[in-house]
Scaffold this motif. Structure first.
Motif, short mmCIF file in Angstrom:
data_model
loop_
_atom_site.label_atom_id
_atom_site.label_comp_id
_atom_site.label_asym_id
_atom_site.label_seq_id
_atom_site.Cartn_x
_atom_site.Cartn_y
_atom_site.Cartn_z
N LEU A 51 -68.02 -64.69 31.98
CA LEU A 51 -68.53 -65.06 30.65
C LEU A 51 -69.97 -64.62 30.47
N GLU A 52 -70.78 -64.79 31.50
CA GLU A 52 -72.19 -64.39 31.41
C GLU A 52 -72.33 -62.90 31.16
N TRP A 53 -71.54 -62.09 31.88
CA TRP A 53 -71.59 -60.64 31.65
C TRP A 53 -71.19 -60.32 30.21
N PHE A 54 -70.12 -60.95 29.76
CA PHE A 54 -69.58 -60.68 28.43
C PHE A 54 -70.61 -61.01 27.35
N GLU A 55 -71.22 -62.18 27.45
CA GLU A 55 -72.18 -62.59 26.44
C GLU A 55 -73.45 -61.74 26.47
N LYS A 56 -73.82 -61.31 27.64
CA LYS A 56 -75.05 -60.51 27.79
C LYS A 56 -74.87 -59.09 27.28
N LYS A 57 -73.70 -58.50 27.53
CA LYS A 57 -73.50 -57.08 27.26
C LYS A 57 -72.89 -56.76 25.90
N MET A 58 -72.24 -57.72 25.28
CA MET A 58 -71.51 -57.43 24.05
C MET A 58 -72.18 -58.01 22.82
N PRO A 59 -72.00 -57.37 21.65
CA PRO A 59 -72.56 -57.91 20.42
C PRO A 59 -71.98 -59.28 20.11
N GLU A 60 -72.76 -60.08 19.41
CA GLU A 60 -72.35 -61.44 19.09
C GLU A 60 -71.02 -61.48 18.35
N ALA A 61 -70.80 -60.56 17.44
CA ALA A 61 -69.54 -60.55 16.68
C ALA A 61 -68.35 -60.34 17.60
N THR A 62 -68.51 -59.46 18.59
CA THR A 62 -67.43 -59.21 19.54
C THR A 62 -67.15 -60.44 20.39
N VAL A 63 -68.21 -61.09 20.83
CA VAL A 63 -68.06 -62.31 21.63
C VAL A 63 -67.29 -63.37 20.85
N GLU A 64 -67.69 -63.58 19.62
CA GLU A 64 -67.03 -64.58 18.78
C GLU A 64 -65.57 -64.22 18.52
N ASN A 65 -65.31 -62.95 18.28
CA ASN A 65 -63.93 -62.53 17.99
C ASN A 65 -63.01 -62.77 19.17
N LEU A 66 -63.43 -62.35 20.35
CA LEU A 66 -62.55 -62.43 21.51
C LEU A 66 -62.41 -63.84 22.06
N LEU A 67 -63.42 -64.68 21.84
CA LEU A 67 -63.36 -66.04 22.36
C LEU A 67 -62.88 -67.07 21.34
N CYS A 68 -63.06 -66.78 20.06
CA CYS A 68 -62.81 -67.82 19.05
C CYS A 68 -62.03 -67.32 17.84
N ARG A 69 -62.60 -66.35 17.13
CA ARG A 69 -62.10 -66.02 15.79
C ARG A 69 -60.70 -65.44 15.77
N ASN A 70 -60.38 -64.56 16.72
CA ASN A 70 -59.06 -63.93 16.69
C ASN A 70 -57.95 -64.95 16.85
N ALA A 71 -58.13 -65.91 17.75
CA ALA A 71 -57.14 -66.94 17.93
C ALA A 71 -56.98 -67.79 16.68
N ASN A 72 -58.10 -68.12 16.07
CA ASN A 72 -58.05 -68.89 14.83
C ASN A 72 -57.33 -68.12 13.73
N LYS A 73 -57.62 -66.84 13.64
CA LYS A 73 -57.03 -65.99 12.61
C LYS A 73 -55.55 -65.77 12.81
N TYR A 74 -55.15 -65.46 14.04
CA TYR A 74 -53.76 -65.08 14.30
C TYR A 74 -52.82 -66.27 14.46
N PHE A 75 -53.32 -67.36 15.03
CA PHE A 75 -52.43 -68.50 15.35
C PHE A 75 -52.65 -69.71 14.45
N GLY A 76 -53.70 -69.65 13.60
CA GLY A 76 -53.94 -70.74 12.68
C GLY A 76 -54.38 -72.02 13.35
N ILE A 77 -55.24 -71.90 14.39
CA ILE A 77 -55.71 -73.12 15.06
C ILE A 77 -57.23 -73.19 15.00
#
Length: 241
Positions: free
Chosen positions: A215-241
């Motif tokens: 997680l630390e590598w991911f948050e440090k190296k990737m843009p904030e939008a990418t972090v949010e998408n892969l950890l939060c937004r995509n699941a909310n968007k695709y599965f409705g949770i």
């Protein structure tokens, strides 16, 4: 920081006694506690569907999810959403078993979390993804870092072009510079090929909740939008949770 996010962990084995994941309610509650500390607020429980083992009824999964929410709240004083899903081992009868409602989709959506034998050929993998899509489902390939057939140039792009989504276990991002799996996984994340990061947690030792180093590598190296998408937004968007 991850602990300040509302992470949705889409690949977990947190339900007790149903597969090779949590052994009992005490372990389930401790897995939830550690996950909460790392910023996870919602979990999709994805017990294995293995065609050579006794079937787990989707209604049983849903009941255990409700029980888990209640027990976690009572034990920890937190409201963690536990949603139903399954990690489906791809087999020839998969689509038929879906029609018979023997298999649980991701939160009753048309998305499927599918795993394959690690030695699967590229031809078989691509055919399986396309067949699933043609049947009206949207496949998410679990822990794609395990499939050697995807390592050849262009194959991840070709697979994504079919409409399949790719999931990587966050621990695969935590290795050193000489770790070939970590190097490949990081490359795919940086190139925008991955839709989901998940823990694939099974226990409190060898396969724990979210790997902090990954997680630390991911948050440090990737843009904030990418972090949010892969950890939060995509699941909310695709599965409705």
């Amino acid at each position: 920081m991850a602990e300040k996010r509302n992470i949705i962990d889409i690949h977990t084995h947190i339900l007790p006694g149903i597969d090779d994941g949590s052994k009992n309610w005490d372990m389930t509650i401790e897995m939830a506690r550690i996950s909460w500390q790392k910023g996870v607020r919602k979990i999709i429980a994805t017990p294995h569907y293995l065609p050579w083992r006794p079937e787990t009824n989707p209604n049983q999964i849903k009941t255990l999810c409700k029980d888990a929410e209640k027990k976690i709240q009572e034990a920890l004083g937190i409201q963690m959403g536990i949603y139903s899903g399954q990690e489906i081992y791809y087999h020839l009868d998969m689509l038929d078993n879906l029609k018979k409602q023997k298999i649980q989709t991701m939160n009753d959506s048309n998305y499927l979390l599918i795993e394959f034998d690690t030695s699967i050929s590229w031809r078989e993998l691509k055919h399986a993804a396309q067949t699933t899509i043609n049947a009206g489902y949207k496949p998410i390939l679990a822990h794609v870092e395990r499939y050697d057939c995807l390592r050849e140039k262009g194959r991840v792009d070709e697979l994504s072009a079919t409409g399949a989504h790719l999931q990587i276990n966050v621990r695969s991002l935590s290795g050193g510079i000489f770790d070939s799996d970590t190097n490949w996984s990081r490359k795919q994340v940086k190139a925008g090929k991955i839709a989901f990061l998940a823990s694939d947690m099974h226990n409190l030792t060898s396969r724990r909740p979210y790997n902090s180093k990954g997680l630390e590598w991911f948050e440090k190296k990737m843009p904030e939008a990418t972090v949010e998408n892969l950890l939060c937004r995509n699941a909310n968007k695709y599965f409705g949770i």
